[in-house]
Enzyme design. Structure first.
Site, PDB file in Angstrom:
ATOM      1  N   LYS A 173     -35.008   5.760   0.228  1.00  0.00           N
ATOM      2  CA  LYS A 173     -35.599   7.003   0.727  1.00  0.00           C
ATOM      3  C   LYS A 173     -36.137   7.842  -0.439  1.00  0.00           C
ATOM      4  O   LYS A 173     -37.250   8.305  -0.421  1.00  0.00           O
ATOM      5  CB  LYS A 173     -34.528   7.764   1.506  1.00  0.00           C
ATOM      6  CG  LYS A 173     -34.971   9.066   2.094  1.00  0.00           C
ATOM      7  CD  LYS A 173     -33.828   9.678   2.879  1.00  0.00           C
ATOM      8  CE  LYS A 173     -34.018  11.158   3.057  1.00  0.00           C
ATOM      9  NZ  LYS A 173     -32.877  11.792   3.714  1.00  0.00           N
ATOM     10  N   GLU A 183     -29.611   2.045  -9.170  1.00  0.00           N
ATOM     11  CA  GLU A 183     -29.317   0.630  -8.900  1.00  0.00           C
ATOM     12  C   GLU A 183     -30.523  -0.065  -8.262  1.00  0.00           C
ATOM     13  O   GLU A 183     -30.915  -1.165  -8.650  1.00  0.00           O
ATOM     14  CB  GLU A 183     -28.129   0.497  -7.943  1.00  0.00           C
ATOM     15  CG  GLU A 183     -26.798   0.946  -8.505  1.00  0.00           C
ATOM     16  CD  GLU A 183     -26.458   2.359  -8.088  1.00  0.00           C
ATOM     17  OE1 GLU A 183     -27.369   3.224  -8.075  1.00  0.00           O
ATOM     18  OE2 GLU A 183     -25.275   2.619  -7.785  1.00  0.00           O
ATOM     19  N   GLY A 225     -29.724   9.129   4.884  1.00  0.00           N
ATOM     20  CA  GLY A 225     -29.615   7.720   4.493  1.00  0.00           C
ATOM     21  C   GLY A 225     -28.671   6.927   5.383  1.00  0.00           C
ATOM     22  O   GLY A 225     -28.997   5.847   5.862  1.00  0.00           O
ATOM     23  N   ARG A 226     -27.491   7.480   5.654  1.00  0.00           N
ATOM     24  CA  ARG A 226     -26.496   6.722   6.431  1.00  0.00           C
ATOM     25  C   ARG A 226     -26.798   6.692   7.927  1.00  0.00           C
ATOM     26  O   ARG A 226     -26.079   6.078   8.695  1.00  0.00           O
ATOM     27  CB  ARG A 226     -25.090   7.271   6.152  1.00  0.00           C
ATOM     28  CG  ARG A 226     -24.938   8.757   6.344  1.00  0.00           C
ATOM     29  CD  ARG A 226     -23.643   9.256   5.719  1.00  0.00           C
ATOM     30  NE  ARG A 226     -23.522  10.709   5.750  1.00  0.00           N
ATOM     31  CZ  ARG A 226     -24.003  11.532   4.825  1.00  0.00           C
ATOM     32  NH1 ARG A 226     -24.681  11.035   3.796  1.00  0.00           N
ATOM     33  NH2 ARG A 226     -23.841  12.832   4.923  1.00  0.00           N
ATOM     34  N   GLU A 248     -18.734   9.536   3.828  1.00  0.00           N
ATOM     35  CA  GLU A 248     -19.784  10.290   3.138  1.00  0.00           C
ATOM     36  C   GLU A 248     -20.163  11.531   3.955  1.00  0.00           C
ATOM     37  O   GLU A 248     -20.562  12.553   3.417  1.00  0.00           O
ATOM     38  CB  GLU A 248     -21.011   9.410   2.884  1.00  0.00           C
ATOM     39  CG  GLU A 248     -21.989  10.000   1.891  1.00  0.00           C
ATOM     40  CD  GLU A 248     -23.023   9.011   1.372  1.00  0.00           C
ATOM     41  OE1 GLU A 248     -22.872   8.486   0.254  1.00  0.00           O
ATOM     42  OE2 GLU A 248     -24.004   8.757   2.096  1.00  0.00           O
ATOM     43  N   HIS A 266      -2.960 -11.864   9.694  1.00  0.00           N
ATOM     44  CA  HIS A 266      -2.242 -12.688   8.715  1.00  0.00           C
ATOM     45  C   HIS A 266      -2.353 -12.101   7.319  1.00  0.00           C
ATOM     46  O   HIS A 266      -2.076 -12.784   6.328  1.00  0.00           O
ATOM     47  CB  HIS A 266      -2.794 -14.117   8.756  1.00  0.00           C
ATOM     48  CG  HIS A 266      -2.634 -14.740  10.114  1.00  0.00           C
ATOM     49  ND1 HIS A 266      -1.489 -15.394  10.499  1.00  0.00           N
ATOM     50  CD2 HIS A 266      -3.451 -14.731  11.186  1.00  0.00           C
ATOM     51  CE1 HIS A 266      -1.623 -15.799  11.751  1.00  0.00           C
ATOM     52  NE2 HIS A 266      -2.803 -15.401  12.198  1.00  0.00           N
ATOM     53  N   LYS A 285     -23.219   9.765 -10.648  1.00  0.00           N
ATOM     54  CA  LYS A 285     -24.544   9.195 -10.937  1.00  0.00           C
ATOM     55  C   LYS A 285     -25.062   9.737 -12.273  1.00  0.00           C
ATOM     56  O   LYS A 285     -25.588   8.990 -13.101  1.00  0.00           O
ATOM     57  CB  LYS A 285     -25.545   9.603  -9.853  1.00  0.00           C
ATOM     58  CG  LYS A 285     -25.408   8.892  -8.532  1.00  0.00           C
ATOM     59  CD  LYS A 285     -26.576   9.293  -7.634  1.00  0.00           C
ATOM     60  CE  LYS A 285     -26.340   8.912  -6.193  1.00  0.00           C
ATOM     61  NZ  LYS A 285     -27.369   9.384  -5.288  1.00  0.00           N
TER      62      LYS A 285
HETATM   63  O1  F6P Z   1     -24.873   7.351  -2.564  1.00  0.00           O
HETATM   64  C1  F6P Z   1     -25.618   8.416  -2.157  1.00  0.00           C
HETATM   65  C2  F6P Z   1     -26.876   8.048  -1.408  1.00  0.00           C
HETATM   66  O2  F6P Z   1     -27.747   9.128  -1.534  1.00  0.00           O
HETATM   67  C3  F6P Z   1     -26.637   7.709   0.064  1.00  0.00           C
HETATM   68  O3  F6P Z   1     -26.477   8.809   0.861  1.00  0.00           O
HETATM   69  C4  F6P Z   1     -27.852   6.911   0.360  1.00  0.00           C
HETATM   70  O4  F6P Z   1     -27.704   6.190   1.549  1.00  0.00           O
HETATM   71  C5  F6P Z   1     -27.928   6.042  -0.863  1.00  0.00           C
HETATM   72  O5  F6P Z   1     -27.526   6.893  -1.926  1.00  0.00           O
HETATM   73  C6  F6P Z   1     -29.271   5.424  -1.153  1.00  0.00           C
HETATM   74  O6  F6P Z   1     -30.294   6.392  -1.327  1.00  0.00           O
HETATM   75  P1  F6P Z   1     -31.812   5.988  -1.361  1.00  0.00           P
HETATM   76  O7  F6P Z   1     -32.205   5.415  -0.043  1.00  0.00           O
HETATM   77  O8  F6P Z   1     -32.547   7.263  -1.656  1.00  0.00           O
HETATM   78  O9  F6P Z   1     -32.014   4.977  -2.469  1.00  0.00           O
END
Ligand code: F6P
Length: 521
Positions: free
Chosen positions: A198, A204, A259-260, A345, A376, A486
């Protein structure tokens, strides 16, 4: 919020009375009545909530509590697009993604969703028919958090609906062990890469995307065109074009989709590519049906609301600080990880919307595993341990396969665990064999795992989370808590590369020094 409401104190007193009472005895007086109150049906899902340490009258009191807070107005405010994400001044409209009706008050937002859905449908149909100039064999999603967990869960859950010869892969972690594993399985000439971010700033995702782009160029040489193999889903068009993806290959996201809560947007593209657009539409329809239930049903029979109320009862009045999610369905094995982000979150907050420190606890630790494997592994602790973990069991009434005996065994185990946890052992003299029971659980029954029913189940959990956050008076739609780590990671990464050192605590200093020692020439 809760401190000024008398009902909170009354509920707390009721819960104190329940501690020491037995769930199984709550059926004695009028079992039919208990089942009628605590079995709640919603589109695609029936929930039996009767195996909980709660009396019907406590449940009605919880409902009164929600009414006293005018939570129906908060639900309406979300659906109508008001800025319920107060700290960021944003609307929260994942519900609009499922039903972008022209009658929605903000017509331009609904139109943007409709046009994106149309673009998705055209792209998916074209891509699946070889219209990109190659027959896709692999789709690699590069994204993390909400840009990974939802699509990965749904793709795995809807494996029965997979279009033949298409594999979806998810690169989320910055650990290159995962990346190398996936790159070792695919061929660049028949792979479509989806960069899902987003913000298009997530470290990452950008590192993985850059490494994959380099790999693609090396492998494909001059014969392959990046534009035919890389697309993106993002709200940051300028950043994506800078990365090298053409504007027409970018699917939009909006700041009013968290995002979630984003698998219903173009972030769900891998789902549509794996299962076809009509199944993606079915998923949205299932979620829309749950939205309608949540928006219109009175709280007593409103499944997400009832679950949220029970959650507050368990967390705040009974003092349970963890909840396990145990699907008896291998296809739902990624559900606990998805719910961890969704709930923790969203509701792992220590201050109210107004910024006041909360007296009561908020999000429990959400975790889980798949049955019967979990039996188990960690069920011993659930049966005889000293802490309390309420459980969400999930199972389908019908299997999607031909092995009726297997499904019967799965159902028998699932129901047996819920019964054993509640009833325990009777007349057991040996204390080491004694199972006290009295452990709470919810049982969710799906007819079968279709895209529609899955959509409904996931929307149920989304609304449960929102409603629970509203009961606590917190903002479920921001996540400032993830920022500090971060920022520090970026700083430490530079230091590990030999950049200027900054002050750290002695433990972190030791760790950085240990790595620097080892990498000295
Ligand atoms: O870890 C925080 C966060 O902002 C989440 O809320 C989100 O889903 C994720 O990082 C990925 O964000 P993006 O889609 O902006 O890469």
């Amino acid at each position: 919020m809760t401190k000024v409401n008398n009902l909170w104190a009354e509920l707390s007193a009721c819960a104190d009375d329940r501690i020491g009472e037995r769930i199984d005895s709550f059926f004695d007086a009028d079992p039919g009545q208990r089942m009628q109150t605590l079995v709640i049906s919603a589109p695609g899902v029936t929930a039996d909530l009767s195996k909980n340490l709660i009396l019907e009258r406590d449940f009605h009191q919880l409902v009164e509590f929600a009414i006293s807070l005018s939570l129906d107005k908060k639900v309406e405010a979300m659906f109508n697009g008001e800025a319920v994400n107060t700290s960021e001044g944003r609307a929260v409209l994942h519900t609009l993604l499922r039903n972008p009706s022209p009658s929605f008050p903000d017509a331009s937002k609904a139109a943007a969703v409709r046009s994106t859905l149309a673009k998705l449908e055209t792209f998916v149909t074209n891509a699946l028919n070889g219209g990109l100039g190659y027959q896709i064999t692999d789709v690699v999603n590069i994204g993390i958090g909400g840009s990974h967990l939802g699509p990965a869960l749904v793709c795995d859950a809807l494996r029965d609906y997979r279009i033949k010869n298409i594999q979806t892969h998810f690169v989320s972690n910055v650990d290159a062990a995962l990346l190398d594993d996936i790159l070792g399985k695919i061929r660049p000439e028949s792979t479509l890469f989806v960069i899902a971010s987003k913000s298009f700033t997530t470290a990452e995702t950008l590192l993985n995307a850059n490494t994959v782009r380099d790999w693609f160029s090396q492998q494909g040489g001059d014969n392959l065109n990046l534009a035919d193999h890389f697309i993106a889903v993002s709200s940051a068009i300028d950043k994506v074009t800078e990365f090298g993806i053409n504007e027409e290959n970018i699917f939009p996201m909006w700041d009013w989709v968290g995002g979630r809560y984003s698998l219903w947007s173009a972030i769900g593209l891998p789902i549509a590519l794996q299962c076809g657009f009509s199944n993606f539409r079915q998923l949205l329809d299932g979620a829309a049906a749950m939205d309608e239930h949540f928006r219109s049903e009175r709280f007593e029979k409103n499944l997400p609301a009832a679950l949220a109320l029970l959650g507050v009862w368990q967390s705040n009045f009974l003092g349970y600080d963890t909840r396990a999610v145990i699907p008896y369905d291998d296809r739902l094995k990624l559900l606990p990880a998805f719910l961890q982000q969704l709930e923790m979150e969203s509701n792992g907050k220590q201050v109210s919307k107004e910024g006041d420190a909360l007296d009561e606890t908020t999000s429990p630790v959400v975790w889980g595993g798949v049955g019967t494997d979990a039996q188990h592994a960690f069920f011993q602790q659930l049966h005889q341990g000293t802490s309390e973990t309420p459980i969400d069991f999930i199972i389908c009434k019908q299997a999607n396969h031909e092995h009726a005996d297997h499904h019967l065994a799965l159902q028998a185990n699932c129901f047996a665990q819920a019964e054993a946890l509640m009833c325990g052992t009777q007349n057991e003299a040996d204390p080491e064999r004694l199972m006290i029971g009295n452990h709470s659980s919810n049982m969710f029954l799906l007819e079968t795992l279709t895209p529609f029913n899955l959509g409904s189940l996931l929307a149920m959990y989304e609304h449960r989370t929102m409603f629970q956050g509203a009961l606590w008076g917190i903002n479920s739609f921001d996540q400032f808590g993830v920022e500090l780590g971060k920022k520090l990671a970026g700083q430490i990464e530079q230091e590990l590369q030999g950049g200027p050192r900054t002050a750290h605590d002695p433990s972190t200093e030791f760790l950085i020094n240990t790595i620097m020692e080892q990498t000295k020439p």
